[in-house]
Scaffold this motif. Structure first.
Motif, PDB file in Angstrom:
ATOM      1  N   LEU A 137      51.736 -82.847 -24.737  1.00  0.00           N
ATOM      2  CA  LEU A 137      50.651 -81.952 -25.179  1.00  0.00           C
ATOM      3  C   LEU A 137      51.107 -80.497 -25.129  1.00  0.00           C
ATOM      4  O   LEU A 137      50.744 -79.681 -25.980  1.00  0.00           O
ATOM      5  CB  LEU A 137      49.412 -82.165 -24.297  1.00  0.00           C
ATOM      6  CG  LEU A 137      48.734 -83.531 -24.414  1.00  0.00           C
ATOM      7  CD1 LEU A 137      47.587 -83.638 -23.411  1.00  0.00           C
ATOM      8  CD2 LEU A 137      48.219 -83.753 -25.826  1.00  0.00           C
ATOM      9  N   GLY A 138      51.899 -80.175 -24.120  1.00  0.00           N
ATOM     10  CA  GLY A 138      52.406 -78.805 -24.016  1.00  0.00           C
ATOM     11  C   GLY A 138      53.304 -78.437 -25.182  1.00  0.00           C
ATOM     12  O   GLY A 138      53.246 -77.332 -25.717  1.00  0.00           O
ATOM     13  N   VAL A 139      54.176 -79.385 -25.579  1.00  0.00           N
ATOM     14  CA  VAL A 139      55.060 -79.142 -26.722  1.00  0.00           C
ATOM     15  C   VAL A 139      54.249 -78.941 -28.003  1.00  0.00           C
ATOM     16  O   VAL A 139      54.510 -78.027 -28.800  1.00  0.00           O
ATOM     17  CB  VAL A 139      56.059 -80.306 -26.879  1.00  0.00           C
ATOM     18  CG1 VAL A 139      56.797 -80.182 -28.208  1.00  0.00           C
ATOM     19  CG2 VAL A 139      57.049 -80.324 -25.727  1.00  0.00           C
ATOM     20  N   VAL A 140      53.244 -79.819 -28.209  1.00  0.00           N
ATOM     21  CA  VAL A 140      52.403 -79.709 -29.410  1.00  0.00           C
ATOM     22  C   VAL A 140      51.670 -78.365 -29.427  1.00  0.00           C
ATOM     23  O   VAL A 140      51.616 -77.669 -30.458  1.00  0.00           O
ATOM     24  CB  VAL A 140      51.399 -80.872 -29.465  1.00  0.00           C
ATOM     25  CG1 VAL A 140      50.397 -80.660 -30.595  1.00  0.00           C
ATOM     26  CG2 VAL A 140      52.126 -82.205 -29.647  1.00  0.00           C
ATOM     27  N   PHE A 141      51.131 -77.965 -28.262  1.00  0.00           N
ATOM     28  CA  PHE A 141      50.420 -76.682 -28.183  1.00  0.00           C
ATOM     29  C   PHE A 141      51.374 -75.518 -28.449  1.00  0.00           C
ATOM     30  O   PHE A 141      51.046 -74.565 -29.156  1.00  0.00           O
ATOM     31  CB  PHE A 141      49.766 -76.537 -26.803  1.00  0.00           C
ATOM     32  CG  PHE A 141      49.117 -75.207 -26.596  1.00  0.00           C
ATOM     33  CD1 PHE A 141      47.890 -74.917 -27.175  1.00  0.00           C
ATOM     34  CD2 PHE A 141      49.754 -74.226 -25.833  1.00  0.00           C
ATOM     35  CE1 PHE A 141      47.296 -73.679 -26.987  1.00  0.00           C
ATOM     36  CE2 PHE A 141      49.156 -72.987 -25.650  1.00  0.00           C
ATOM     37  CZ  PHE A 141      47.927 -72.720 -26.226  1.00  0.00           C
ATOM     38  N   GLY A 142      52.586 -75.609 -27.868  1.00  0.00           N
ATOM     39  CA  GLY A 142      53.559 -74.535 -28.061  1.00  0.00           C
ATOM     40  C   GLY A 142      53.972 -74.375 -29.510  1.00  0.00           C
ATOM     41  O   GLY A 142      54.055 -73.258 -30.023  1.00  0.00           O
ATOM     42  N   LEU A 143      54.219 -75.504 -30.174  1.00  0.00           N
ATOM     43  CA  LEU A 143      54.581 -75.442 -31.584  1.00  0.00           C
ATOM     44  C   LEU A 143      53.449 -74.866 -32.430  1.00  0.00           C
ATOM     45  O   LEU A 143      53.679 -74.070 -33.350  1.00  0.00           O
ATOM     46  CB  LEU A 143      54.963 -76.833 -32.089  1.00  0.00           C
ATOM     47  CG  LEU A 143      56.264 -77.419 -31.528  1.00  0.00           C
ATOM     48  CD1 LEU A 143      56.441 -78.860 -31.988  1.00  0.00           C
ATOM     49  CD2 LEU A 143      57.457 -76.574 -31.962  1.00  0.00           C
ATOM     50  N   SER A 144      52.223 -75.241 -32.114  1.00  0.00           N
ATOM     51  CA  SER A 144      51.066 -74.709 -32.843  1.00  0.00           C
ATOM     52  C   SER A 144      50.941 -73.208 -32.639  1.00  0.00           C
ATOM     53  O   SER A 144      50.645 -72.452 -33.576  1.00  0.00           O
ATOM     54  CB  SER A 144      49.782 -75.408 -32.381  1.00  0.00           C
ATOM     55  OG  SER A 144      49.857 -76.799 -32.613  1.00  0.00           O
ATOM     56  N   LEU A 145      51.174 -72.741 -31.403  1.00  0.00           N
ATOM     57  CA  LEU A 145      51.082 -71.313 -31.099  1.00  0.00           C
ATOM     58  C   LEU A 145      52.158 -70.530 -31.848  1.00  0.00           C
ATOM     59  O   LEU A 145      51.891 -69.461 -32.414  1.00  0.00           O
ATOM     60  CB  LEU A 145      51.211 -71.104 -29.589  1.00  0.00           C
ATOM     61  CG  LEU A 145      51.058 -69.659 -29.097  1.00  0.00           C
ATOM     62  CD1 LEU A 145      49.666 -69.125 -29.449  1.00  0.00           C
ATOM     63  CD2 LEU A 145      51.294 -69.587 -27.588  1.00  0.00           C
ATOM     64  N   VAL A 146      53.389 -71.080 -31.866  1.00  0.00           N
ATOM     65  CA  VAL A 146      54.480 -70.410 -32.588  1.00  0.00           C
ATOM     66  C   VAL A 146      54.157 -70.319 -34.077  1.00  0.00           C
ATOM     67  O   VAL A 146      54.372 -69.286 -34.713  1.00  0.00           O
ATOM     68  CB  VAL A 146      55.804 -71.172 -32.366  1.00  0.00           C
ATOM     69  CG1 VAL A 146      56.883 -70.656 -33.318  1.00  0.00           C
ATOM     70  CG2 VAL A 146      56.264 -71.026 -30.930  1.00  0.00           C
ATOM     71  N   ILE A 151      51.461 -67.577 -34.610  1.00  0.00           N
ATOM     72  CA  ILE A 151      51.983 -66.212 -34.461  1.00  0.00           C
ATOM     73  C   ILE A 151      52.867 -65.849 -35.654  1.00  0.00           C
ATOM     74  O   ILE A 151      52.775 -64.742 -36.211  1.00  0.00           O
ATOM     75  CB  ILE A 151      52.775 -66.087 -33.143  1.00  0.00           C
ATOM     76  CG1 ILE A 151      51.819 -66.221 -31.941  1.00  0.00           C
ATOM     77  CG2 ILE A 151      53.512 -64.762 -33.072  1.00  0.00           C
ATOM     78  CD1 ILE A 151      52.518 -66.271 -30.605  1.00  0.00           C
ATOM     79  N   THR A 152      53.712 -66.782 -36.088  1.00  0.00           N
ATOM     80  CA  THR A 152      54.596 -66.525 -37.233  1.00  0.00           C
ATOM     81  C   THR A 152      53.787 -66.259 -38.508  1.00  0.00           C
ATOM     82  O   THR A 152      54.075 -65.326 -39.262  1.00  0.00           O
ATOM     83  CB  THR A 152      55.527 -67.726 -37.465  1.00  0.00           C
ATOM     84  OG1 THR A 152      56.258 -67.998 -36.271  1.00  0.00           O
ATOM     85  CG2 THR A 152      56.500 -67.439 -38.593  1.00  0.00           C
ATOM     86  N   SER A 153      52.757 -67.068 -38.747  1.00  0.00           N
ATOM     87  CA  SER A 153      51.914 -66.888 -39.937  1.00  0.00           C
ATOM     88  C   SER A 153      51.192 -65.548 -39.900  1.00  0.00           C
ATOM     89  O   SER A 153      51.075 -64.855 -40.916  1.00  0.00           O
ATOM     90  CB  SER A 153      50.894 -68.023 -40.035  1.00  0.00           C
ATOM     91  OG  SER A 153      51.536 -69.271 -40.155  1.00  0.00           O
ATOM     92  N   THR A 154      50.713 -65.161 -38.714  1.00  0.00           N
ATOM     93  CA  THR A 154      50.009 -63.878 -38.570  1.00  0.00           C
ATOM     94  C   THR A 154      50.928 -62.714 -38.890  1.00  0.00           C
ATOM     95  O   THR A 154      50.556 -61.774 -39.606  1.00  0.00           O
ATOM     96  CB  THR A 154      49.447 -63.734 -37.147  1.00  0.00           C
ATOM     97  OG1 THR A 154      48.575 -64.831 -36.871  1.00  0.00           O
ATOM     98  CG2 THR A 154      48.682 -62.427 -36.997  1.00  0.00           C
TER      99      THR A 154
END
Length: 204
Positions: A18-27, A30-33
Motif C-alpha cells: 500500500l505504501g508503494v502504491v501511495f508513493g507512486l500516486s503521490l509522485v 506532483i509531476t502532473s502539477t
C-alpha cells in the motif's frame, strides 16, 4: 476462487505494498502539477511577448482622401434617420443622398470632413459627424496609434475592418469604452468617439 486473485488480495493487505502504491500516486500527482504549472507559465510568457513585442498585424488600408475613389458608388453610414455620411467624408441630409449612395455635393448643406458636434478629445454627440470627422486624412496617424495600442480584446471588433471608412464606422459606434458602471454613458452628450481614448469619467 482463482489462485491469482487470492495472491493479489493477500498482497494488497501488506502495508509496504500500500505504501508503494501511495508513493507512486503521490509522485504522479506532483509531476502532473508541475507540468501543468510550467505550461501555464509558458503560455503566460508567450502572451506577454505577443502583446508587447509583436503588435497585432491590422490590415486597415488608408486612402489619400476622396481623390482615390475609383467608382461612382459610395458606401455610407446607412443608419441615420436625418443625416448620412458617405465614405468620401461628406455628410448630408438623408434626402440629399444620391441613388449611388453618395452625398450630393452640389447641395449647400453638404459638408466635407465636418466635425460639428465634436469635442477636441474626438468625441461627438452625433454619430454621422463622428464618422465624417474621423475620415479626415489628418486623423490617420491618430487611428494608427490607437490600433498599435489596442488591446487583444479589440481583435474581434477591428480585425474584420479593412479600410479607413470601416474603421471610422466601427470606432464611432458606442462600445464598452463609452460607458461607466455598465449602464451609464461616461459622457451622455458626446458618446460617439473616434479618438484614442474613451470620454472622461463623470464624477459619481
Amino acid at each position: 476462487v482463482p489462485c491469482g486473485a487470492v495472491l493479489w488480495r493477500r498482497l494488497l493487505r501488506k502495508r509496504w505494498v500500500l505504501g508503494v502504491v501511495f508513493g507512486l500516486s503521490l509522485v504522479y500527482f506532483i509531476t502532473s502539477t508541475f507540468k501543468q504549472e510550467e505550461r501555464m507559465v509558458r503560455d503566460r510568457n508567450l502572451l506577454q511577448v505577443q502583446e508587447h513585442e509583436q503588435p497585432i498585424m491590422w490590415k486597415v488600408k488608408f486612402s489619400s482622401g476622396n481623390s482615390s475613389q475609383l467608382s461612382n458608388q459610395c458606401r455610407n453610414s446607412v443608419q441615420g434617420k436625418l443625416l448620412i455620411t458617405d465614405e468620401l467624408g461628406y455628410i448630408c441630409e438623408r434626402k440629399d443622398l444620391l441613388v449611388n449612395g453618395c452625398c450630393n455635393v452640389n447641395v449647400p448643406s453638404t459638408k466635407l470632413y465636418s466635425c460639428d458636434s465634436c469635442l477636441p478629445n474626438g468625441c461627438c454627440s452625433v454619430y454621422e459627424y463622428c464618422v465624417s470627422c474621423c475620415l479626415q486624412p489628418s486623423k490617420q496617424h491618430l487611428l494608427e496609434r490607437f490600433l498599435n495600442r489596442a488591446a487583444i480584446a479589440f481583435q474581434n471588433l477591428f480585425m474584420a475592418v479593412e479600410d479607413h471608412f470601416e474603421l471610422c464606422l466601427a470606432k464611432c459606434r458606442t462600445s464598452s469604452q463609452s460607458v461607466q458602471h455598465e449602464n451609464t454613458y461616461r459622457d451622455p452628450i458626446a458618446k460617439y468617439c473616434y479618438g484614442e481614448y474613451p470620454p472622461e469619467l463623470l464624477p459619481v
